[in-house]
Design a protein around this motif. Sequence first.
Motif, PDB file in Angstrom:
ATOM      1  N   GLY A 349       0.814  -1.210   0.000  1.00  0.00           N
ATOM      2  CA  GLY A 349       0.000   0.000   0.000  1.00  0.00           C
ATOM      3  C   GLY A 349       0.844   1.255   0.000  1.00  0.00           C
ATOM      4  N   TYR A 350       0.208   2.352  -0.428  1.00  0.00           N
ATOM      5  CA  TYR A 350       0.939   3.622  -0.507  1.00  0.00           C
ATOM      6  C   TYR A 350      -0.065   4.762  -0.589  1.00  0.00           C
ATOM      7  N   LEU A 351      -0.049   5.652   0.373  1.00  0.00           N
ATOM      8  CA  LEU A 351      -0.946   6.815   0.394  1.00  0.00           C
ATOM      9  C   LEU A 351      -2.413   6.425   0.223  1.00  0.00           C
ATOM     10  N   GLY A 352      -2.768   5.253   0.717  1.00  0.00           N
ATOM     11  CA  GLY A 352      -4.140   4.784   0.570  1.00  0.00           C
ATOM     12  C   GLY A 352      -4.393   4.016  -0.714  1.00  0.00           C
ATOM     13  N   TYR A 353      -3.415   3.916  -1.584  1.00  0.00           N
ATOM     14  CA  TYR A 353      -3.552   3.188  -2.845  1.00  0.00           C
ATOM     15  C   TYR A 353      -3.161   1.728  -2.646  1.00  0.00           C
ATOM     16  N   SER A 354      -3.838   0.851  -3.361  1.00  0.00           N
ATOM     17  CA  SER A 354      -3.469  -0.564  -3.395  1.00  0.00           C
ATOM     18  C   SER A 354      -3.197  -1.034  -4.822  1.00  0.00           C
ATOM     19  N   ASP A 355      -3.479  -0.172  -5.801  1.00  0.00           N
ATOM     20  CA  ASP A 355      -3.311  -0.514  -7.212  1.00  0.00           C
ATOM     21  C   ASP A 355      -2.345   0.482  -7.855  1.00  0.00           C
ATOM     22  N   PRO A 356      -1.142   0.036  -8.242  1.00  0.00           N
ATOM     23  CA  PRO A 356      -0.175   0.949  -8.856  1.00  0.00           C
ATOM     24  C   PRO A 356      -0.694   1.636 -10.117  1.00  0.00           C
ATOM     25  N   GLU A 357      -1.561   0.965 -10.878  1.00  0.00           N
ATOM     26  CA  GLU A 357      -2.070   1.565 -12.110  1.00  0.00           C
ATOM     27  C   GLU A 357      -2.966   2.758 -11.802  1.00  0.00           C
ATOM     28  N   VAL A 358      -3.742   2.648 -10.759  1.00  0.00           N
ATOM     29  CA  VAL A 358      -4.565   3.784 -10.349  1.00  0.00           C
ATOM     30  C   VAL A 358      -3.674   4.916  -9.857  1.00  0.00           C
ATOM     31  N   PHE A 359      -2.639   4.561  -9.104  1.00  0.00           N
ATOM     32  CA  PHE A 359      -1.735   5.585  -8.577  1.00  0.00           C
ATOM     33  C   PHE A 359      -1.053   6.368  -9.696  1.00  0.00           C
ATOM     34  N   ALA A 372      -0.542   0.276 -17.307  1.00  0.00           N
ATOM     35  CA  ALA A 372       0.420  -0.800 -17.058  1.00  0.00           C
ATOM     36  C   ALA A 372       1.811  -0.421 -17.555  1.00  0.00           C
ATOM     37  N   ILE A 373       1.873   0.186 -18.731  1.00  0.00           N
ATOM     38  CA  ILE A 373       3.168   0.614 -19.266  1.00  0.00           C
ATOM     39  C   ILE A 373       3.764   1.715 -18.400  1.00  0.00           C
ATOM     40  N   ASN A 374       2.941   2.648 -17.953  1.00  0.00           N
ATOM     41  CA  ASN A 374       3.455   3.730 -17.113  1.00  0.00           C
ATOM     42  C   ASN A 374       3.981   3.209 -15.780  1.00  0.00           C
ATOM     43  N   VAL A 375       3.318   2.206 -15.214  1.00  0.00           N
ATOM     44  CA  VAL A 375       3.823   1.595 -13.982  1.00  0.00           C
ATOM     45  C   VAL A 375       5.184   0.973 -14.242  1.00  0.00           C
ATOM     46  N   GLN A 376       5.286   0.227 -15.330  1.00  0.00           N
ATOM     47  CA  GLN A 376       6.551  -0.448 -15.645  1.00  0.00           C
ATOM     48  C   GLN A 376       7.685   0.550 -15.840  1.00  0.00           C
ATOM     49  N   ARG A 377       7.409   1.644 -16.543  1.00  0.00           N
ATOM     50  CA  ARG A 377       8.471   2.615 -16.824  1.00  0.00           C
ATOM     51  C   ARG A 377       8.840   3.434 -15.592  1.00  0.00           C
ATOM     52  N   LEU A 378       7.852   3.804 -14.796  1.00  0.00           N
ATOM     53  CA  LEU A 378       8.161   4.532 -13.573  1.00  0.00           C
ATOM     54  C   LEU A 378       8.950   3.646 -12.612  1.00  0.00           C
ATOM     55  N   ARG A 379       8.572   2.369 -12.503  1.00  0.00           N
ATOM     56  CA  ARG A 379       9.305   1.435 -11.646  1.00  0.00           C
ATOM     57  C   ARG A 379      10.755   1.301 -12.126  1.00  0.00           C
TER      58      ARG A 379
END
Length: 403
Positions: A349-359, A372-379
């Motif tokens: 969890g992070y700042l109340g989020y449980s889904d990285p794609e929503v974050f 999904a791509i944005n999560v992968q690239r930010l990670r």
Amino acid sequence: MKSQIDRRGEQLREETMGRLPKQRTAILVTAAFCLAALAAADVPAPLRAAPPGYEIQSFPVLEALQSEGRSLAADSKDWMKKWRGTNLEDSALYTFKELSGSTSINMKIEKIDASDPKGYKSRGSFVPRNSSANPDIEIAAFNLSAILGYDQIYRPAARYELGPIASQALKSLIGKYNFHGSARLANKARILKAIDSGSALKGCVKAKKDDTGVAFDAIANTHAASNGAPNAGHPIIRFLQAANEKPTAGKSLTLKTGYDGDELELAREYSVIMTIDAITQQWDRYSGGNVAIRKDDQGRAHFYMTDNGGADLSDSWNARNLTWFSRFDRGVIQKLADLKRFLDTPATGYLGYSDPEVFVTDLGLYSQNSAAINVQRLRRNLGLVLDYVRATETKFGDKAFFD
């Protein structure tokens, strides 16, 4: 056959119920005709209660920080208040008379106010996607700065999509201007094509620039290859090299005549800026005019990043931004590690989020790639930045940090 309104209504319900974090309302920008169609009992209450139009309803990342007791800069809170409820389709409240930007093409937003001597109050500018400006990164860089506790040195930006009335106003303004230069002409063509598609014009709103803000090109070598580079001889850039002495707290440093600030504070601020630039893959910081400074209420100078859209979370990684500095804010790096842990292991969890794609969507990365791509690239980008910090600490020890 389902009508366009029916299809859009189903799409909006699916997006709202499936993508928003639990007990959190994301920024929803919805058309008036869609809201009328969604007035049924099974529509979530926030949508039923929302006024009609393309409207900013919330600032999810900023509000998540506030809900956890984190403070925001006065500017951030001020613009949240000014922008909440903004509906640029309402011609009784908003007017558009002027464009801004050098190579990008932005539309200034004026809120009609008879009590003001000018007859309006500035509400910043709308920035559409073009080859010179990436509104997703404008939003994401600002939200990242808030997460790191440094939003006071970033110009606020928030997600917004122009509806048909405001889009036509932008198209009309573009038709009244004579543009020069291949980049601006290309941007003009791209924006007009997007407007003519009939879809909402995705972009962001950016706050009005601070009145004390000025460009600060002394820190840049604008003639360096590949769109400029930091000026290695500038005191701030020297302080950001781990092999050099650390800046001193309480010691004054003059950036420009009339702009004096604390040596340590300024160096720390610019290290944060270079860190965010590395994460967002900024490619246009040093071409000229994209580093700025301003004064606080006490007259002290601070860095002030007003243009952050010359960046992309591309499919490839460029380490160039990291090679330019090697001294970091320890607290900022820890916050980035916390974010990376969430992207790696969402169950934390992070700042109340449980889904990285929503974050990442709420962060501002909403109009180009899939979530999904944005999560992968930010990670990936966070991981490479953190790897570099660890390697620098191994080499230089505590000299890699300000304290």
